[in-house]
Design an enzyme around this catalytic site. Sequence first.
Site, PDB file in Angstrom:
ATOM      1  N   ASP A  30       0.799  -1.417   0.152  1.00  0.00           N
ATOM      2  CA  ASP A  30      -0.055  -0.007   0.019  1.00  0.00           C
ATOM      3  C   ASP A  30       0.879   1.247   0.022  1.00  0.00           C
ATOM      4  O   ASP A  30       2.009   1.491   0.763  1.00  0.00           O
ATOM      5  CB  ASP A  30      -0.918  -0.007   1.223  1.00  0.00           C
ATOM      6  CG  ASP A  30      -2.210   1.145   1.110  1.00  0.00           C
ATOM      7  OD1 ASP A  30      -3.390   0.576   0.847  1.00  0.00           O
ATOM      8  OD2 ASP A  30      -1.748   2.102   1.325  1.00  0.00           O
ATOM      9  N   ILE A  31       0.208   2.354  -0.706  1.00  0.00           N
ATOM     10  CA  ILE A  31       1.401   3.431  -0.847  1.00  0.00           C
ATOM     11  C   ILE A  31       1.303   4.237   0.293  1.00  0.00           C
ATOM     12  O   ILE A  31       2.135   4.868   0.682  1.00  0.00           O
ATOM     13  CB  ILE A  31       0.595   4.360  -2.167  1.00  0.00           C
ATOM     14  CG1 ILE A  31       1.759   5.245  -2.635  1.00  0.00           C
ATOM     15  CG2 ILE A  31      -0.531   5.155  -1.945  1.00  0.00           C
ATOM     16  CD1 ILE A  31       1.440   5.953  -4.141  1.00  0.00           C
ATOM     17  N   ASN A  86     -13.250  -2.907   2.305  1.00  0.00           N
ATOM     18  CA  ASN A  86     -14.179  -2.240   2.323  1.00  0.00           C
ATOM     19  C   ASN A  86     -15.013  -2.178   0.915  1.00  0.00           C
ATOM     20  O   ASN A  86     -14.287  -2.191  -0.226  1.00  0.00           O
ATOM     21  CB  ASN A  86     -13.442  -0.804   2.295  1.00  0.00           C
ATOM     22  CG  ASN A  86     -12.901  -0.509   3.663  1.00  0.00           C
ATOM     23  OD1 ASN A  86     -13.137  -0.605   4.751  1.00  0.00           O
ATOM     24  ND2 ASN A  86     -11.693   0.153   3.474  1.00  0.00           N
ATOM     25  N   GLY A  92     -15.778   3.495   3.506  1.00  0.00           N
ATOM     26  CA  GLY A  92     -14.365   3.692   3.557  1.00  0.00           C
ATOM     27  C   GLY A  92     -13.649   3.339   2.116  1.00  0.00           C
ATOM     28  O   GLY A  92     -12.492   3.456   2.062  1.00  0.00           O
ATOM     29  N   SER A  94     -12.089   3.851  -1.351  1.00  0.00           N
ATOM     30  CA  SER A  94     -11.760   4.838  -1.882  1.00  0.00           C
ATOM     31  C   SER A  94     -11.340   4.456  -3.380  1.00  0.00           C
ATOM     32  O   SER A  94     -11.015   5.284  -4.203  1.00  0.00           O
ATOM     33  CB  SER A  94     -10.776   5.419  -1.306  1.00  0.00           C
ATOM     34  OG  SER A  94      -9.444   4.683  -0.846  1.00  0.00           O
ATOM     35  N   HIS A  99     -10.237  -5.366  -3.619  1.00  0.00           N
ATOM     36  CA  HIS A  99      -9.043  -5.439  -3.012  1.00  0.00           C
ATOM     37  C   HIS A  99      -9.150  -5.663  -1.467  1.00  0.00           C
ATOM     38  O   HIS A  99      -9.842  -5.424  -0.996  1.00  0.00           O
ATOM     39  CB  HIS A  99      -8.000  -4.443  -2.986  1.00  0.00           C
ATOM     40  CG  HIS A  99      -8.760  -2.873  -2.595  1.00  0.00           C
ATOM     41  ND1 HIS A  99      -9.534  -2.234  -3.306  1.00  0.00           N
ATOM     42  CD2 HIS A  99      -8.525  -2.074  -1.398  1.00  0.00           C
ATOM     43  CE1 HIS A  99      -9.918  -1.334  -2.393  1.00  0.00           C
ATOM     44  NE2 HIS A  99      -9.320  -0.965  -1.253  1.00  0.00           N
ATOM     45  N   HIS A 101      -7.099  -5.673   2.187  1.00  0.00           N
ATOM     46  CA  HIS A 101      -5.981  -5.002   2.932  1.00  0.00           C
ATOM     47  C   HIS A 101      -5.413  -6.321   3.781  1.00  0.00           C
ATOM     48  O   HIS A 101      -6.141  -6.763   4.284  1.00  0.00           O
ATOM     49  CB  HIS A 101      -6.435  -3.848   3.820  1.00  0.00           C
ATOM     50  CG  HIS A 101      -6.807  -2.937   3.102  1.00  0.00           C
ATOM     51  ND1 HIS A 101      -6.138  -1.890   2.884  1.00  0.00           N
ATOM     52  CD2 HIS A 101      -8.156  -2.550   2.530  1.00  0.00           C
ATOM     53  CE1 HIS A 101      -6.760  -0.962   2.240  1.00  0.00           C
ATOM     54  NE2 HIS A 101      -8.012  -1.325   2.154  1.00  0.00           N
TER      55      HIS A 101
END
Length: 115
Positions: A30-31, A86, A92, A94, A99, A101
Amino acid sequence: MQDCIFCKIISGTIAAKKIHETEDIIVVADIAPKAPIHYLIIPKKHIQDIRFCNQDDQKMLGNILLAAQYLALNMLNGSEFKLVSNNGKSVGQSVFHIHIHFLSGGGNYLTNAAI
Ligand code: 5GP
Ligand code: ZN
């Protein structure tokens, strides 16, 4: 899909730190990590979120969990981990491409995650 960040990562148009890849899944860092280890398990097929999956996606959905297992057992020395998904803006999400997490490595997020 045009204008989808994750489709661009999958096609190589946008750079990302690739952790793992299979036939139908990519795993990237994750960025903006919310945990010491924060990966995104992303199916290569563009689907908005889990609500839009169907029976054809059964194998891919199973492979997401097997990818999480692979990360823990083969890349993180058997570490414990948390998965968060999400599905929808109000909870949440975005980036509107499925995907999961993958969170590990300790920290407060383990007990009160708002990813
Ligand atoms: P969501 O909020 O949809 O559940 O999660 C989207 C995640 O994608 C966020 O944690 C965010 O930091 C991450 N993200 C957004 N843009 C990029 C990007 O260009 N590259 C990577 N590696 N992660 C991104
Ligand atoms: Zn996409």
